[in-house]
Design an enzyme around this catalytic site. Structure first.
Site, PDB file in Angstrom:
ATOM      1  N   GLU A 140      44.337  57.564  21.038  1.00 40.11           N
ATOM      2  CA  GLU A 140      43.083  57.312  21.009  1.00 40.11           C
ATOM      3  C   GLU A 140      42.341  58.548  19.958  1.00 40.11           C
ATOM      4  O   GLU A 140      41.370  59.157  20.628  1.00 40.11           O
ATOM      5  CB  GLU A 140      42.289  57.238  22.058  1.00 40.11           C
ATOM      6  CG  GLU A 140      42.588  55.989  22.960  1.00 40.11           C
ATOM      7  CD  GLU A 140      41.890  55.491  24.301  1.00 40.11           C
ATOM      8  OE1 GLU A 140      41.252  56.558  24.612  1.00 40.11           O
ATOM      9  OE2 GLU A 140      41.813  54.579  24.725  1.00 40.11           O
ATOM     10  N   GLU A 145      46.027  48.829  25.164  1.00 38.23           N
ATOM     11  CA  GLU A 145      45.022  48.988  26.610  1.00 38.23           C
ATOM     12  C   GLU A 145      44.089  47.847  26.688  1.00 38.23           C
ATOM     13  O   GLU A 145      42.961  47.635  26.084  1.00 38.23           O
ATOM     14  CB  GLU A 145      44.241  50.104  26.703  1.00 38.23           C
ATOM     15  CG  GLU A 145      45.425  51.392  26.559  1.00 38.23           C
ATOM     16  CD  GLU A 145      44.666  52.876  27.030  1.00 38.23           C
ATOM     17  OE1 GLU A 145      43.702  52.697  27.434  1.00 38.23           O
ATOM     18  OE2 GLU A 145      45.454  53.749  26.825  1.00 38.23           O
TER      19      GLU A 145
END
Ligand SMILES: *[C@@H]1O[C@H](CO)[C@@H](O)[C@H](O)[C@H]1NC(C)=O
Ligand SMILES: *[C@@H]1O[C@H](CO)[C@@H](O)[C@H](O)[C@H]1NC(C)=O
Ligand SMILES: *[C@@H]1O[C@H](CO)[C@@H](O)[C@H](O)[C@H]1NC(C)=O
Ligand SMILES: *[C@@H]1O[C@H](CO)[C@@H](O)[C@H](O)[C@H]1NC(C)=O
Ligand SMILES: *[C@@H]1O[C@H](CO)[C@@H](O)[C@H](O)[C@H]1NC(C)=O
Length: 852
Positions: A184, A253
């Site tokens: 991320e 995710e």
């Protein structure tokens, strides 16, 4: 040689190659549609299970339960700070036995995604990067910085080589099909300027150069080099498109719930919405989806990040913190996975076409050259159900739902229709049982031995300094605790000594929590929260004439785990003042402070079974209650049964707990404000956000603390508690987590596919008899039918009631099929029920049975 022995040899050879099949190298590549394994496109369901968030004894069961839930791949991060304790000092034992975990996945015949990072965020302490690295001079995390890149590459290489040595990559016949570098970074890259861009490119090249033979991914990376696959993390990823059209659409995710912070309420994501998001993703061309988390588990010891992330990392995941299937979420997703798998071939090899069926209704159809056809039909309207016509047939779609038609005709699954069972889970308290080995075994209840910490610098100070230092820079996270001690002289002529008007203490702190002691007495406690770590408070304090000792116990509650330059965020008091003295406001911020890092009990490791005698414990028949800075120790038996165990700390204040030297973690039954917004019933329809469906307003965020069964011995277990501010240890209990009842509630028009026994019939048609399945935990039987009604029953599991229409034989029929069995299945057909009853109604069956 006779031909029979030749064919025997041949047979032996074939057998041998079959047996070793799991260690034969296979080829993992990809195209724009999906991963390609040995030449075949693959549709993959993946489940995040983090090895240090459970214990090795639980790993096989968790992996197996994921497999039973229709999962193909296990995904885990690698936790750098759990492995490299100081430079070049590696640890891979116990919960950190990464190789063992990988091999359990391999033995289960599943694939593995290894997200090495090594920055991982993950609500894990310091995002997984070792705190010592912050103190290597010149280091800045996650940018084009030589020391950071040096240590990152060294760790990455160490892990990759370890995996290679154990032959764990697919290219070596192992389970690992994908690996991740960084995590991320996209959202933060610009904060690091050009250095950030260079770092992202360097990370990818460094990873690819590891030569693992499997593709690399970077999640939420917005400028990925062509050598890696960029992937999506969110509650929904149907609209995601990888930057390059040559990459497949992966979802690393999907959050089926959310994490908790001490002092906040408890988030839940409804199963219908999780299923909706997954179905939409595959409808829109996705081919690999990972639940983050599928089993969240526990942040044992001081591993939670945040700050303020709870010790529980349950995440409202399909497998709960304790390792039990969370139903109906687990079962509903299992049904979803089976339905999607029926579509795999047509989805991955068919030609897609999109059909609008209304303003918020659409069908995506995949047809392949062999004539195979699969369709996903969705209704994105978040309020209204809708009937649509697709290929001349009408389909009823509840609001915010997707129907799956593996043959473009029959609906086998709708995301909003939950057909799988619901379990009622209870925490059943049992009193602590004193062990035969404990000194006063005849006493009623357990004997608590006590050791009390001194407030302030409990021994020679670590250092003395003018002014207030940063907490984290001082402890370097070797402990949560740092004592700040100073003294204040109060003149006998001070007015407040006569008029009783207490002076006020004013403290400002960067976080995370603090207890204030004046002359060894606790005066005040304060803390930030998961949204704002900083806090300030004003509290009256009692001072006496002469010298007063002011001792602040400052605490961290898990270090920052994400954000640009997150490693520079500090903690601890920045201003300490006293108001109401003759002189006006006295600023102690620049006074001389003495510092003591950690507690005496921590230094002496008195929770460790080898060091219990490092202090003199007081044995008292009645342990002190509501007493700060107190260590409690008891010798207890293992709780009976084999259910998972939670330590009930409802009546304690805040502190740390251990069993047999194993770190249970931080406890803090801090309550969520009763003014937060909580829901009785969650409306699954519409976009989910973490605060949409909270429960537990006005209740402790975390009352029970998971103590894995494998930590217990039958007898002689040492339970050690450190209590900071005061609690009642006599109220501490073990609670067994039990599935007491299971329920099911489905209607006669429910797609039948979720039933294991019902497959395509010999004529190639799907059976369309709705079927109820009930299953008690292993070794338990259905011992009673608490409720059963075929007709129009109302209510939810635990509170069903009959409606107007009721088949009087319902209880009898359910009893006949289900009683004294571990599981049972009941078709909603005339074999079992009066189908002619109330003909104008779509009838339903609601059942609740007792497991014992
Ligand atoms: C793996 O498969 C890809 C695509 O199918 C192919 O291009 C590549 O050569 C294969 N690699 C090996 C080592 O067989
Ligand atoms: C956290 O603290 C801030 C500042 O004191 C406050 O505004 C906020 O409501 C708190 N949040 C929760 C969830 O308690
Ligand atoms: C739908 O019905 C029309 C008219 O009856 C017919 O021409 C058409 O072929 C049908 N379409 C399909 C997909 O069956
Ligand atoms: C911690 O110490 C470092 C180096 O001594 C300093 O640069 C940094 O600002 C300090 N952090 C805080 C939060 O005070
Ligand atoms: C108050 O002021 C007097 C005179 O300036 C000084 O001597 C004394 O130390 C002060 N007291 C405190 C508590 O700061």
């Amino acid at each position: 040689m006779a031909s029979s022995s030749l064919s025997l040899l041949l047979l032996l050879f074939i057998l041998a190659s079959l047996l070793s099949a799991s260690t034969v190298a296979y080829n993992v590549s990809y195209d724009s549609r999906s991963l390609i394994i040995n030449g075949h496109r693959k549709l993959l369901i993946s489940a995040a299970i983090h090895y240090p968030r459970s214990v090795p004894a639980m790993w096989p069961g968790l992996v197996d339960l994921a497999k039973k839930g229709g999962v193909d791949v296990i995904e885990t991060y690698v936790f750098w700070n759990g492995h490299e304790l100081s430079p070049d000092n590696y640890y891979f034992g116990g919960r950190y036995d990464l190789v063992k975990f990988c091999k359990i996945v391999q033995q289960a015949g599943m694939y593995l995604i290894l997200r090495i990072g090594p920055f991982v965020a993950a609500e894990w302490n310091f995002g997984g990067v070792p705190v010592w690295l912050h103190y290597v001079p010149g280091t800045v995390f996650r940018t084009d910085n030589e020391p950071f890149k040096h240590y990152m590459q060294k760790f990455m290489t160490y892990i990759v080589n370890m995996m290679k040595k154990e032959k764990l990559f697919a290219s070596q016949g192992g389970p690992i099909i994908l690996a991740q570098v960084e995590n991320e970074y996209g959202f933060y890259e610009t904060a690091y300027g050009e250095g950030g861009k260079r770092y992202a490119q360097w990370s990818a090249s460094m990873a690819v150069a590891q030569n693992t033979g499997v593709p690399w991914i970077m999640c939420q990376q917005f400028d990925p080099p062509d050598t890696v696959i960029d992937t999506c993390n969110s509650f929904y990823c149907d609209n995601f498109k990888p930057i390059s059209p040559h990459k497949p659409k992966f979802w690393t995710e999907n959050w089926p719930g959310w994490f908790k912070t001490f002092g906040a309420s408890d988030p839940h994501r409804p199963p219908e919405d999780v299923a909706f998001s997954v179905a939409r993703f595959f409808q829109k061309g996705g081919s690999l989806q990972n639940y983050y988390m599928y089993h969240g588990g526990t942040n044992f010891g001081r591993t939670s990040g945040g700050p303020f992330i709870t010790t529980s990392y349950d995440y409202d995941a399909p497998i709960d913190e304790y390792g039990l299937a969370r139903c109906p979420k687990w079962g509903h997703l299992k049904d979803l996975h089976r339905s999607i798998k029926l579509c795999e071939h047509a989805l991955l090899n068919g030609e897609p076409s999109l059909l609008s069926l209304g303003p918020s209704q659409e069908a995506d159809v995949y047809e392949d050259p062999t004539g195979a056809c699969t369709a996903f039909i969705s209704n994105m309207d978040d309020k209204n159900d809708k009937t649509v016509v697709f290929r001349n047939t009408s389909y009823y779609l509840p609001a915010w739902s997707v129907s799956i038609l593996p043959d473009c005709k029959n609906v086998v699954f709708n995301t909003a229709k939950v057909g799988s069972q619901t379990s009622v889970v209870e925490m059943i308290p049992t009193d602590l049982q004193p062990s035969a080995t404990s000194p006063n075994k005849d006493l009623k209840g357990v004997q608590w031995d006590v050791f009390v910490e001194k407030a302030g610098a409990w021994d020679t100070a670590d250092f003395t300094k003018n002014g207030l230092v940063d907490h984290i820079n001082t402890t370097k996270d070797t402990t949560d605790y740092l004592w700040y001690t100073t003294s204040l002289h109060v003149d006998e002529t001070e007015e407040f000594l006569k008029n009783g008007r207490s002076p006020m203490l004013l403290v400002e702190s960067k976080g995370h929590a603090m207890h204030v002691f004046v002359n060894k007495k606790l005066q005040a406690s304060a803390s930030g929260n998961g949204t704002v770590s900083r806090f300030k408070f004003t509290s009256p304090i009692s001072l006496k004439a002469g010298n007063n000792e002011i001792a602040l116990l400052s605490m961290t509650v898990g270090l920052q785990n994400a954000g640009a330059f997150y490693e520079w965020i500090g903690a601890g008091p920045t201003s300490v003042r006293i108001e109401g003295l003759k002189n006006g406001t006295v600023d102690l911020s620049t006074s001389i402070w003495t510092y003591k890092i950690g507690l005496q009990g921590e230094h002496l490791r008195i929770y460790d079974t080898n060091n219990l005698n490092a202090v003199k414990w007081e044995s008292t028949p009645e342990p002190p209650k509501q007493q700060p800075l107190t260590w409690y120790k008891a010798v207890v038996d293992s709780p009976p049964g084999n259910e998972p165990i939670g330590l009930d700390m409802m009546h304690m204040g805040k502190g740390l707990a251990w069993l047999n030297g194993e770190e249970i973690g931080r406890y803090w039954p801090r309550k969520a404000s009763k003014y937060e917004i909580c829901v009785q019933k969650c409306d699954y329809r519409g976009k989910f956000s973490p605060n949409k469906c909270n429960t537990g307003c006005g209740e402790p965020t975390q009352r029970w603390y998971h103590v894995p069964r494998s930590w217990f011995k039958p007898s002689g277990n040492i339970l050690v508690i450190f209590e900071e501010k005061g609690g009642d240890p006599t109220q501490i209990r073990f609670s067994a987590r039990k599935v007491s009842n299971v329920c099911s509630h489905i209607s006669e028009d429910h797609p039948s596919f979720y039933s294991e026994s019902l497959q395509k019939s010999s004529t190639g048609e799907y059976s369309n008899k709705a079927t109820v399945s009930l299953k008690c935990p292993t070794n338990k039987q259905i011992s009673a039918v608490k409720f059963a009604s075929f007709g129009d029953p109302v209510g939810t599991c635990g509170s069903y009631a009959r409606g107007q229409c009721h088949d009087p034989n319902s209880v009898l029929v359910v009893g006949k099929v289900c009683l004294h069995k571990n599981d049972c299945e009941l078709e909603l057909s005339k074999k079992n029920f009066d189908m002619e009853l109330c003909p104008s109604l779509v009838k339903k069956l609601a059942v609740e049975v007792v497991c014992s």
